[in-house]
Design a protein around this motif. Structure first.
Motif, PDB file in Angstrom:
ATOM      1  N   GLY A 171      -7.679   7.904  -4.396  1.00 46.78           N
ATOM      2  CA  GLY A 171      -6.257   8.235  -4.279  1.00 46.78           C
ATOM      3  C   GLY A 171      -5.575   8.247  -5.628  1.00 46.78           C
ATOM      4  N   MET A 172      -5.939   7.283  -6.500  1.00 46.35           N
ATOM      5  CA  MET A 172      -5.370   7.252  -7.858  1.00 46.35           C
ATOM      6  C   MET A 172      -5.822   8.477  -8.649  1.00 46.35           C
ATOM      7  SD  MET A 172      -5.704   4.296 -10.788  1.00 46.35           S
ATOM      8  CE  MET A 172      -4.435   3.269 -10.051  1.00 46.35           C
ATOM      9  N   GLU A 221       0.831  -1.202   0.000  1.00 42.51           N
ATOM     10  CA  GLU A 221       0.000   0.000   0.000  1.00 42.51           C
ATOM     11  C   GLU A 221       0.869   1.257   0.000  1.00 42.51           C
ATOM     12  OE1 GLU A 221      -3.529   2.223  -0.060  1.00 42.51           O
ATOM     13  OE2 GLU A 221      -3.105   0.118  -0.499  1.00 42.51           O
ATOM     14  N   ALA A 222       1.980   1.211   0.756  1.00 40.15           N
ATOM     15  CA  ALA A 222       2.890   2.364   0.800  1.00 40.15           C
ATOM     16  C   ALA A 222       3.500   2.626  -0.568  1.00 40.15           C
ATOM     17  CB  ALA A 222       3.983   2.119   1.832  1.00 40.15           C
ATOM     18  N   GLN A 227       0.770   4.004  -3.070  1.00 42.91           N
ATOM     19  CA  GLN A 227       0.371   5.388  -2.844  1.00 42.91           C
ATOM     20  C   GLN A 227       1.377   6.395  -3.405  1.00 42.91           C
ATOM     21  OE1 GLN A 227      -0.393   5.805   1.356  1.00 42.91           O
ATOM     22  NE2 GLN A 227      -2.340   4.685   1.270  1.00 42.91           N
ATOM     23  N   ARG A 228       2.570   5.920  -3.731  1.00 46.33           N
ATOM     24  CA  ARG A 228       3.590   6.817  -4.274  1.00 46.33           C
ATOM     25  C   ARG A 228       3.456   6.931  -5.783  1.00 46.33           C
ATOM     26  NH1 ARG A 228       8.866   7.342  -1.430  1.00 46.33           N
ATOM     27  NH2 ARG A 228       8.450   7.017   0.791  1.00 46.33           N
ATOM     28  N   SER A 229       3.869   8.043  -6.323  1.00 48.54           N
ATOM     29  CA  SER A 229       3.871   8.214  -7.774  1.00 48.54           C
ATOM     30  C   SER A 229       4.981   7.359  -8.376  1.00 48.54           C
ATOM     31  CB  SER A 229       4.084   9.691  -8.131  1.00 48.54           C
ATOM     32  OG  SER A 229       5.320  10.149  -7.623  1.00 48.54           O
ATOM     33  N   ARG A 238      -3.689  11.377  -7.728  1.00 52.90           N
ATOM     34  CA  ARG A 238      -2.336  11.298  -8.298  1.00 52.90           C
ATOM     35  C   ARG A 238      -2.348  11.619  -9.790  1.00 52.90           C
ATOM     36  NH1 ARG A 238      -2.243   6.955  -4.846  1.00 52.90           N
ATOM     37  NH2 ARG A 238      -2.435   5.389  -6.495  1.00 52.90           N
ATOM     38  N   ARG A 298       9.560   6.086  -6.185  1.00 50.03           N
ATOM     39  CA  ARG A 298       9.419   4.770  -5.579  1.00 50.03           C
ATOM     40  C   ARG A 298      10.745   4.208  -5.068  1.00 50.03           C
ATOM     41  NH1 ARG A 298       4.597   1.788  -9.062  1.00 50.03           N
ATOM     42  NH2 ARG A 298       2.917   2.966  -8.069  1.00 50.03           N
ATOM     43  N   GLN A 332      -9.151   3.807  -2.520  1.00 51.50           N
ATOM     44  CA  GLN A 332      -7.923   3.689  -3.308  1.00 51.50           C
ATOM     45  C   GLN A 332      -8.104   4.275  -4.710  1.00 51.50           C
ATOM     46  OE1 GLN A 332      -7.714  -0.510  -2.668  1.00 51.50           O
ATOM     47  NE2 GLN A 332      -5.995  -0.364  -1.250  1.00 51.50           N
TER      48      GLN A 332
END
Length: 391
Positions: free
Chosen positions: A362-363, A293-294, A297-299, A366, A303, A359
């Motif tokens: 969240g996408m 999940e971490a 959540q990053r672009s 981003r 990463r 989720q």
């Protein structure tokens, strides 16, 4: 399984009409009219209409005690005129009347032989899978698995097939893998079974039991790290308001990689001894899902994650972080490389997921950030090199 009445057994040499006459003497008045209709349609050789009437008769619960003799001494006379899939469907109703599973197995085995032709492979698969279920009830695991493998090969060759055939296959396969405690295979087949049926056809108890089994298999499956498909399925709502509602909440905690909620809900493991016995595995699984999940959540351009950051999201001591990353790589949950000197991991890929609504949002955020960055970059390039944009 209910047993059929002793006095409904017929003489093997009876003609179809004699069978109907004998059954008419034993049937309650509301069923006698059906037998009169059977005789009339049989005499006129209207096989399709007769099949429909038989199906209607079999759908009446009170017909149960008369189904075995009707099938064996009346339907058997003209079964070659009947659609073979309908023949199997009627046979599956009949087999419920047998109290002895060995008798039920013998009956279904003879039914399999009747539909074992090149033109009736769909009916054949249906009959074989239901026979496999009886074998499973008799603890013949080898025979059950052999039937599953055989039918899977046949189904792979079909361009299309009635959903009832696939439903039968996935239901029996799921029950087999449940008996063998193969959680990943049970999870896959149980979800496929639900995709082939109307949930309203299940009783409330059946829905709750299936939701419970799916929740347990999702937790215990060593290769299951994406619960999205189950979390979005309405079957899971049947755990709400039951003593096992906490399992539903636990699945959402896993999907979000929420370790704090996991710790709060894990006190319920004492209710289920096998979960308590696997607490180490279950805690490692939530740590892996918090790592996924971490990363998710990053672009994509951010990463490279330090061990310290991973410690903060997984709540693991520093000395266990590298092992967790290696486990994630081995399970192919992520791809990338570890820099032991800098104590960081560069992730190039993360396992695709079925996303819940949070989720997905969240996408969306981003993507909006990415869109804004592209626009800013375009403006900078235009300002720095205006000659490229002269019309």
């Amino acid at each position: 399984m209910a047993s059929y009445q002793q006095d409904t057994r017929m003489d093997l040499d009876q003609s179809p009409i004699e069978t109907l006459n004998e059954l008419r003497k034993q049937c309650p008045p509301d069923l006698q009219e059906y037998l009169n209709t059977f005789e009339d349609i049989y005499d006129r050789k209207l096989w399709h209409q007769l099949t429909i009437k038989i199906e209607e008769f079999f759908s009446i619960p009170a017909s149960g005690p008369f189904q075995v003799p009707l099938f064996q001494h009346f339907i058997s006379d003209w079964e070659n005129k009947m659609n073979k899939l309908k023949l199997v469907t009627l046979g599956l109703s009949v087999v419920k009347q047998f109290e002895d599973r060995n008798q039920a197995l013998a009956f279904l085995t003879s039914l399999v032989d009747k539909v074992d032709t090149p033109d009736t492979r769909d009916a054949y698969v249906h009959a074989v899978m239901e026979t496999a279920y009886i074998k499973l009830m008799l603890n013949d695991f080898e025979g059950t698995k052999e039937s599953i493998d055989k039918c899977e090969k046949i189904l792979d060759k079909f361009d299309s097939v009635e959903t009832v055939i696939h439903a039968s296959f996935y239901r029996v396969a799921a029950e087999y893998y449940k008996a063998k405690a193969n959680f990943p295979e049970f999870y896959k087949n149980a979800l496929l079974y639900l995709a082939c049926i109307n949930l309203d056809d299940l009783t409330p108890v059946e829905k709750t039991n299936r939701a419970y089994d799916l929740a347990i298999s999702a937790l215990m499956g060593e290769t299951i790290y994406n619960f999205g498909e189950l979390l979005m399925h309405p079957i899971l709502d049947d755990l709400s308001g039951t003593p096992h509602e906490w399992l539903r909440n636990l699945l959402f905690a896993y999907n979000a990689g929420d370790l704090k909620k996991f710790e709060m809900l894990s006190v319920n493991f004492i209710q289920l001894q096998f979960l308590q016995e696997n607490i180490v595995f279950l805690r490692q699984k939530i740590c892996l899902m918090s790592l996924i999940e971490a990363v998710f959540q990053r672009s994509s351009d951010n990463r490279t994650i330090s061990f310290t950051s991973i410690c903060s999201v997984t709540l693991l001591p520093p000395e266990e972080v590298e092992y967790l990353i290696m486990k994630a790589l081995a399970l192919k949950l992520i791809r990338g490389s570890i820099d032991q000197v800098k104590e960081e991991v560069m992730v190039t890929w993360v396992q695709p997921r079925v996303l819940d609504l949070v989720q997905i949002d969240g996408m969306r955020q981003r993507l909006q950030e990415w869109d804004e960055n592209v626009k800013k970059t375009a403006i900078i390039v235009e300002n720095e090199t205006p000659e490229l944009f002269i019309q």
